[in-house]
Motif scaffolding. Structure first.
Motif, PDB file in Angstrom:
ATOM      1  N   VAL A  45       0.840  -1.201   0.000  1.00  0.00           N
ATOM      2  CA  VAL A  45       0.000   0.000   0.000  1.00  0.00           C
ATOM      3  C   VAL A  45       0.878   1.254   0.000  1.00  0.00           C
ATOM      4  O   VAL A  45       1.759   1.388   0.855  1.00  0.00           O
ATOM      5  CB  VAL A  45      -0.916   0.006   1.243  1.00  0.00           C
ATOM      6  CG1 VAL A  45      -1.815   1.234   1.239  1.00  0.00           C
ATOM      7  CG2 VAL A  45      -1.729  -1.277   1.321  1.00  0.00           C
ATOM      8  N   PRO A  46       0.659   2.192  -0.912  1.00  0.00           N
ATOM      9  CA  PRO A  46       1.408   3.456  -0.897  1.00  0.00           C
ATOM     10  C   PRO A  46       0.808   4.416   0.131  1.00  0.00           C
ATOM     11  O   PRO A  46       0.289   5.486  -0.203  1.00  0.00           O
ATOM     12  CB  PRO A  46       1.237   3.967  -2.331  1.00  0.00           C
ATOM     13  CG  PRO A  46      -0.092   3.437  -2.749  1.00  0.00           C
ATOM     14  CD  PRO A  46      -0.246   2.099  -2.079  1.00  0.00           C
ATOM     15  N   ALA A  47       0.872   4.023   1.386  1.00  0.00           N
ATOM     16  CA  ALA A  47       0.200   4.758   2.453  1.00  0.00           C
ATOM     17  C   ALA A  47       0.942   6.051   2.798  1.00  0.00           C
ATOM     18  O   ALA A  47       2.142   6.191   2.551  1.00  0.00           O
ATOM     19  CB  ALA A  47       0.087   3.873   3.700  1.00  0.00           C
ATOM     20  N   ASP A  48       0.212   6.971   3.395  1.00  0.00           N
ATOM     21  CA  ASP A  48       0.828   8.183   3.937  1.00  0.00           C
ATOM     22  C   ASP A  48       1.381   7.935   5.335  1.00  0.00           C
ATOM     23  O   ASP A  48       2.291   8.629   5.779  1.00  0.00           O
ATOM     24  CB  ASP A  48      -0.200   9.319   3.988  1.00  0.00           C
ATOM     25  CG  ASP A  48      -0.670   9.725   2.608  1.00  0.00           C
ATOM     26  OD1 ASP A  48       0.182   9.838   1.698  1.00  0.00           O
ATOM     27  OD2 ASP A  48      -1.879   9.920   2.411  1.00  0.00           O
ATOM     28  N   LEU A  49       0.791   6.951   6.041  1.00  0.00           N
ATOM     29  CA  LEU A  49       1.220   6.617   7.393  1.00  0.00           C
ATOM     30  C   LEU A  49       1.262   5.109   7.543  1.00  0.00           C
ATOM     31  O   LEU A  49       0.281   4.422   7.257  1.00  0.00           O
ATOM     32  CB  LEU A  49       0.249   7.212   8.428  1.00  0.00           C
ATOM     33  CG  LEU A  49       0.471   6.794   9.892  1.00  0.00           C
ATOM     34  CD1 LEU A  49       1.799   7.346  10.423  1.00  0.00           C
ATOM     35  CD2 LEU A  49      -0.694   7.256  10.767  1.00  0.00           C
ATOM     36  N   TYR A  50       2.414   4.603   7.993  1.00  0.00           N
ATOM     37  CA  TYR A  50       2.544   3.192   8.349  1.00  0.00           C
ATOM     38  C   TYR A  50       2.652   3.092   9.870  1.00  0.00           C
ATOM     39  O   TYR A  50       3.456   3.804  10.484  1.00  0.00           O
ATOM     40  CB  TYR A  50       3.791   2.577   7.709  1.00  0.00           C
ATOM     41  CG  TYR A  50       3.742   2.540   6.200  1.00  0.00           C
ATOM     42  CD1 TYR A  50       3.132   1.495   5.517  1.00  0.00           C
ATOM     43  CD2 TYR A  50       4.299   3.577   5.447  1.00  0.00           C
ATOM     44  CE1 TYR A  50       3.073   1.477   4.133  1.00  0.00           C
ATOM     45  CE2 TYR A  50       4.245   3.566   4.068  1.00  0.00           C
ATOM     46  CZ  TYR A  50       3.636   2.515   3.413  1.00  0.00           C
ATOM     47  OH  TYR A  50       3.580   2.509   2.034  1.00  0.00           O
ATOM     48  N   ILE A  51       1.836   2.217  10.449  1.00  0.00           N
ATOM     49  CA  ILE A  51       1.873   1.988  11.884  1.00  0.00           C
ATOM     50  C   ILE A  51       2.355   0.559  12.103  1.00  0.00           C
ATOM     51  O   ILE A  51       1.759  -0.392  11.592  1.00  0.00           O
ATOM     52  CB  ILE A  51       0.491   2.202  12.521  1.00  0.00           C
ATOM     53  CG1 ILE A  51       0.029   3.643  12.274  1.00  0.00           C
ATOM     54  CG2 ILE A  51       0.532   1.907  14.009  1.00  0.00           C
ATOM     55  CD1 ILE A  51      -1.360   3.939  12.788  1.00  0.00           C
ATOM     56  N   ILE A  52       3.427   0.423  12.861  1.00  0.00           N
ATOM     57  CA  ILE A  52       4.061  -0.883  13.021  1.00  0.00           C
ATOM     58  C   ILE A  52       4.207  -1.159  14.516  1.00  0.00           C
ATOM     59  O   ILE A  52       4.923  -0.454  15.227  1.00  0.00           O
ATOM     60  CB  ILE A  52       5.443  -0.909  12.340  1.00  0.00           C
ATOM     61  CG1 ILE A  52       5.365  -0.316  10.926  1.00  0.00           C
ATOM     62  CG2 ILE A  52       5.987  -2.315  12.285  1.00  0.00           C
ATOM     63  CD1 ILE A  52       6.698  -0.175  10.254  1.00  0.00           C
ATOM     64  N   ASP A  53       3.522  -2.203  14.990  1.00  0.00           N
ATOM     65  CA  ASP A  53       3.490  -2.524  16.419  1.00  0.00           C
ATOM     66  C   ASP A  53       4.452  -3.673  16.707  1.00  0.00           C
ATOM     67  O   ASP A  53       4.229  -4.803  16.261  1.00  0.00           O
ATOM     68  CB  ASP A  53       2.058  -2.913  16.815  1.00  0.00           C
ATOM     69  CG  ASP A  53       1.871  -2.970  18.329  1.00  0.00           C
ATOM     70  OD1 ASP A  53       2.834  -2.664  19.066  1.00  0.00           O
ATOM     71  OD2 ASP A  53       0.771  -3.320  18.771  1.00  0.00           O
ATOM     72  N   GLU A  54       5.530  -3.381  17.428  1.00  0.00           N
ATOM     73  CA  GLU A  54       6.553  -4.377  17.764  1.00  0.00           C
ATOM     74  C   GLU A  54       6.958  -5.179  16.521  1.00  0.00           C
ATOM     75  O   GLU A  54       6.809  -6.405  16.470  1.00  0.00           O
ATOM     76  CB  GLU A  54       6.035  -5.310  18.864  1.00  0.00           C
ATOM     77  CG  GLU A  54       5.759  -4.644  20.191  1.00  0.00           C
ATOM     78  CD  GLU A  54       7.014  -4.081  20.858  1.00  0.00           C
ATOM     79  OE1 GLU A  54       8.141  -4.467  20.472  1.00  0.00           O
ATOM     80  OE2 GLU A  54       6.871  -3.235  21.762  1.00  0.00           O
ATOM     81  N   PRO A  55       7.521  -4.525  15.526  1.00  0.00           N
ATOM     82  CA  PRO A  55       7.742  -5.185  14.236  1.00  0.00           C
ATOM     83  C   PRO A  55       8.821  -6.259  14.237  1.00  0.00           C
ATOM     84  O   PRO A  55       8.856  -7.097  13.339  1.00  0.00           O
ATOM     85  CB  PRO A  55       8.165  -4.022  13.334  1.00  0.00           C
ATOM     86  CG  PRO A  55       8.794  -3.031  14.266  1.00  0.00           C
ATOM     87  CD  PRO A  55       7.989  -3.133  15.528  1.00  0.00           C
ATOM     88  N   PHE A  56       9.722  -6.237  15.215  1.00  0.00           N
ATOM     89  CA  PHE A  56      10.865  -7.144  15.172  1.00  0.00           C
ATOM     90  C   PHE A  56      10.603  -8.475  15.858  1.00  0.00           C
ATOM     91  O   PHE A  56      11.452  -9.364  15.840  1.00  0.00           O
ATOM     92  CB  PHE A  56      12.084  -6.461  15.792  1.00  0.00           C
ATOM     93  CG  PHE A  56      12.336  -5.088  15.228  1.00  0.00           C
ATOM     94  CD1 PHE A  56      12.519  -4.902  13.865  1.00  0.00           C
ATOM     95  CD2 PHE A  56      12.372  -3.972  16.050  1.00  0.00           C
ATOM     96  CE1 PHE A  56      12.732  -3.646  13.328  1.00  0.00           C
ATOM     97  CE2 PHE A  56      12.589  -2.710  15.525  1.00  0.00           C
ATOM     98  CZ  PHE A  56      12.772  -2.550  14.166  1.00  0.00           C
ATOM     99  N   THR A  57       9.412  -8.631  16.462  1.00  0.00           N
ATOM    100  CA  THR A  57       9.067  -9.856  17.159  1.00  0.00           C
ATOM    101  C   THR A  57       9.039 -11.027  16.183  1.00  0.00           C
ATOM    102  O   THR A  57       8.297 -11.032  15.207  1.00  0.00           O
ATOM    103  CB  THR A  57       7.683  -9.744  17.832  1.00  0.00           C
ATOM    104  OG1 THR A  57       7.701  -8.620  18.716  1.00  0.00           O
ATOM    105  CG2 THR A  57       7.359 -10.990  18.633  1.00  0.00           C
ATOM    106  N   GLY A  58       9.867 -12.023  16.427  1.00  0.00           N
ATOM    107  CA  GLY A  58       9.865 -13.236  15.609  1.00  0.00           C
ATOM    108  C   GLY A  58      10.660 -13.145  14.324  1.00  0.00           C
ATOM    109  O   GLY A  58      10.775 -14.136  13.598  1.00  0.00           O
ATOM    110  N   LEU A  59      11.205 -11.963  14.009  1.00  0.00           N
ATOM    111  CA  LEU A  59      11.967 -11.815  12.776  1.00  0.00           C
ATOM    112  C   LEU A  59      13.432 -12.175  12.991  1.00  0.00           C
ATOM    113  O   LEU A  59      14.021 -11.848  14.025  1.00  0.00           O
ATOM    114  CB  LEU A  59      11.874 -10.379  12.249  1.00  0.00           C
ATOM    115  CG  LEU A  59      10.514  -9.881  11.770  1.00  0.00           C
ATOM    116  CD1 LEU A  59      10.662  -8.471  11.212  1.00  0.00           C
ATOM    117  CD2 LEU A  59       9.902 -10.807  10.728  1.00  0.00           C
ATOM    118  N   ASP A  60      14.030 -12.828  12.005  1.00  0.00           N
ATOM    119  CA  ASP A  60      15.463 -13.105  12.058  1.00  0.00           C
ATOM    120  C   ASP A  60      16.230 -11.826  11.699  1.00  0.00           C
ATOM    121  O   ASP A  60      15.654 -10.869  11.168  1.00  0.00           O
ATOM    122  CB  ASP A  60      15.822 -14.248  11.110  1.00  0.00           C
ATOM    123  CG  ASP A  60      15.423 -13.970   9.667  1.00  0.00           C
ATOM    124  OD1 ASP A  60      15.975 -13.021   9.076  1.00  0.00           O
ATOM    125  OD2 ASP A  60      14.549 -14.686   9.139  1.00  0.00           O
TER     126      ASP A  60
END
Length: 244
Positions: free
Chosen positions: A150-165
């Motif tokens: 999505v070419p959004a104007d606002l991205y909201i990211i809640d605890e984005p690093f959980t579970g990511l390598d």
């Protein structure tokens, strides 16, 4: 101005969790939302995305409120939740298609963007997989891909690093930087303070539903009287002051 939050008071009952929050997130700005568990980070996010309705105050995205123009408001933002929310009966390909339809995106351009993201997050050979086939980290990558189509104007990211390598974390941060350069604003809730300090332009420090401090790292150092501090030092001083 991208996001304007004025005198936000709200929560899940008549007793407010959030108390008179005021902040803005301009375009081309990454803001780190910082606080202990229970400080009000997720509640703030739920008000912005429209799951909760403010008891008092206003939330405007590009001058539009959810109540006045819900379609324009919702199409202007994209959200990556802390816990992946996927449809068990839909493949990865169908999740992408659903996102394209929900946001009424140009199909060809959206799939071009999706293709780049799928390669970046190493999902391009898994388009016909169902959520049950993915690990939690891979499910989180699916959420990230769908949000950044999505070419959004606002991205909201809640605890984005959980579970990511570590490789996926690097890739996500690069995508955030690209969207910021495009002109988007980003609100990122995280406990990974070293990463927040490196990639966020400004910070909002929440404590017990109130904004304890906000600003750039330099401004936070001035507010707390800690000239040589890093974000960890400032965070722990805030916690210590609250505990007294």
């Amino acid at each position: 101005m991208s996001l304007e939050v004025e005198h936000l008071t709200g929560g899940y009952s008549h007793v407010p969790v959030l108390k008179d929050l005021n902040f803005t997130i301009p375009e081309q700005t990454v803001v780190g939302l910082i606080g202990l568990n229970g400080a009000g980070k997720s509640t703030t996010i739920k008000h912005i995305i429209g799951i909760l309705t403010p008891q008092k105050g206003t939330i405007k995205l590009n001058g539009v409120t959810l109540a006045n123009d819900p379609e324009t408001y919702r199409k202007s933002l994209a959200f990556v939740p802390e816990t992946p929310v996927l449809y068990p009966a839909l493949t990865l390909r169908e999740h992408v298609e659903l996102t394209i339809m929900a946001y009424d995106l140009d199909h060809e351009k959206a799939w071009q963007q999706a293709g780049d993201l799928l390669v970046r997050f190493r999902l391009d050979k898994r388009l016909d997989w169902f959520p049950a086939n993915f690990s939690k980290g891979m499910q989180q990558k699916v959420m990230i891909v769908c949000a950044f189509i999505v070419p959004a104007d606002l991205y909201i990211i809640d605890e984005p690093f959980t579970g990511l390598d570590p490789l996926a974390i690097r890739d996500l941060l690069q995508v955030i930087e690209q969207q910021k350069a495009r002109g988007a604003a980003v609100l990122m809730s995280t406990h990974v303070l070293a990463t927040a300090q490196k990639y966020a332009d400004r910070f909002i420090l929440l404590s017990d539903g109130e904004i304890r401090a906000q600003g750039t790292l330099t401004e936070l150092k001035q507010q707390f009287g800690m000239t040589d501090a890093n974000l960890d030092d400032i965070y722990f001083k805030m916690i210590d002051e609250v505990a007294k």
